[in-house]
Design an enzyme around this catalytic site. Structure first.
Site, PDB file in Angstrom:
ATOM      1  CE1 TYR A   1      26.866  -5.548  35.173  1.00 28.15           C
ATOM      2  CE2 TYR A   1      25.837  -3.631  34.144  1.00 28.15           C
ATOM      3  CZ  TYR A   1      26.851  -4.186  34.898  1.00 28.15           C
ATOM      4  OH  TYR A   1      27.854  -3.383  35.383  1.00 28.15           O
TER       5      TYR A   1
ATOM      6  CG  ASP B   1      36.411  -2.151  23.460  1.00 27.60           C
ATOM      7  OD1 ASP B   1      37.460  -1.667  23.921  1.00 27.60           O
ATOM      8  OD2 ASP B   1      36.160  -3.375  23.446  1.00 27.60           O
TER       9      ASP B   1
ATOM     10  CG  ASN C   1      34.951  -3.358  40.742  1.00 21.42           C
ATOM     11  OD1 ASN C   1      34.427  -2.501  40.056  1.00 21.42           O
ATOM     12  ND2 ASN C   1      35.825  -4.235  40.252  1.00 21.42           N
TER      13      ASN C   1
ATOM     14  CG  ASP D   1      33.940 -18.323  43.153  1.00 23.34           C
ATOM     15  OD1 ASP D   1      33.313 -17.260  42.975  1.00 23.34           O
ATOM     16  OD2 ASP D   1      33.494 -19.440  42.818  1.00 23.34           O
ATOM     17  CB  VAL D   2      33.718 -12.701  45.672  1.00 27.76           C
ATOM     18  CG1 VAL D   2      35.073 -12.280  46.190  1.00 27.76           C
ATOM     19  CG2 VAL D   2      33.500 -12.254  44.242  1.00 27.76           C
TER      20      VAL D   2
ATOM     21  CE  LYS E   1      26.823  -3.925  38.533  1.00 29.15           C
ATOM     22  NZ  LYS E   1      27.842  -4.125  39.592  1.00 29.15           N
TER      23      LYS E   1
END
Length: 246
Positions: free
Chosen positions: A161, A198, A94, A67-68, A165
């Site tokens: 998110y 998708d 990543n 678990d990073v 980032k």
């Protein structure tokens, strides 16, 4: 095509059991790296990636669960990799959770997970990798960002998110400056839409999402020995996309 020689280098890609992480790790295997496949819950998929890495030319490989987002688990991850393959020469951060939910409707636990997997994991793994890199006077850290964060687009459905980032990119620049005299480079690659998505916007300038090979080539640019002066940079792998195109 950029084709760095990674023979004998130990490469750790977090979240390499699936998706972009898997393909980036396999690309380094083809260049002769010793590959560490990291996973948290996808044990079966990670084992398959290790087999494929060996088939593609990895000089050695190992599979490690961690678990990073947890400091102790990150320590155990690196201890295992160091024992099995040697100290980490190339770290690709990543891992990063994504949840397309309007920020006002998002559960707080989801909000926390997005920041933990994107920002905290990048910090923890980089911090743990640095002592050996400094001792060896060599290291390459590549963080995976997101093109929208660099261009300033904040969609309410993806706000945490994008914010996380953006934090990854700020951390990248700070760490690059902090390690400039140590033989270490720290850079980022930031896609917009990658081929395993998708759906993708019809208005993408190139008419297609980024391919895994596009991502690998951006990574290889930073891993190539001739790029050792380039640090603190971010390459957007988005085919020329601009926010107003969507």
């Amino acid at each position: 095509m950029i084709d760095p020689d990674l023979d004998g280098q130990t490469v750790l890609v977090t979240g390499s059991a699936r998706g972009v992480g898997r393909e980036l790790l396999l690309a380094t295997a083809e260049r002769g790296a010793r590959t560490a496949v990291h996973y948290n819950t996808s044990a079966g998929a990670a084992a398959e990636v290790a087999d494929r890495a060996a088939e593609r030319g990895a000089t050695d490989t190992t599979v490690v669960q961690a678990d990073v987002t947890d400091p102790e688990s990150v320590d155990q991850l690196f201890e295992t990799v160091e024992s099995d393959l040697g100290s980490v020469d190339v770290l690709v951060n990543n891992v990063g959770a994504f949840a397309p939910v309007h920020w006002s409707e998002m559960e707080f636990e989801t909000w926390q997970d997005i920041f933990a997997t994107n920002v905290h994991a990048t910090y923890l793994c980089s911090r743990r990798a640095l002592p050996a890199m400094r001792e060896n006077s060599y290291g390459r850290i590549v963080n995976v960002g997101y093109a929208s964060s660099e261009k300033g687009l904040i969609n309410p459905k993806n706000a945490p998110y994008f914010m996380a980032k953006a934090g990854v990119l700020m951390f990248t620049r700070m760490l690059a400056a902090d390690t400039a005299d140590d033989g270490i480079t720290v850079n980022a690659i930031s896609p917009y839409v990658v081929e395993n998505s998708d759906e993708f916007p019809a208005a993408l300038p190139r008419g297609r999402p980024a391919g895994f090979e596009d991502m690998a080539q951006a990574m290889f640019f930073f891993l190539d020995e001739d790029s050792d002066y380039i640090s603190g940079e971010n390459v957007e792998v988005d085919g020329g996309w601009l926010p107003e195109d969507v």
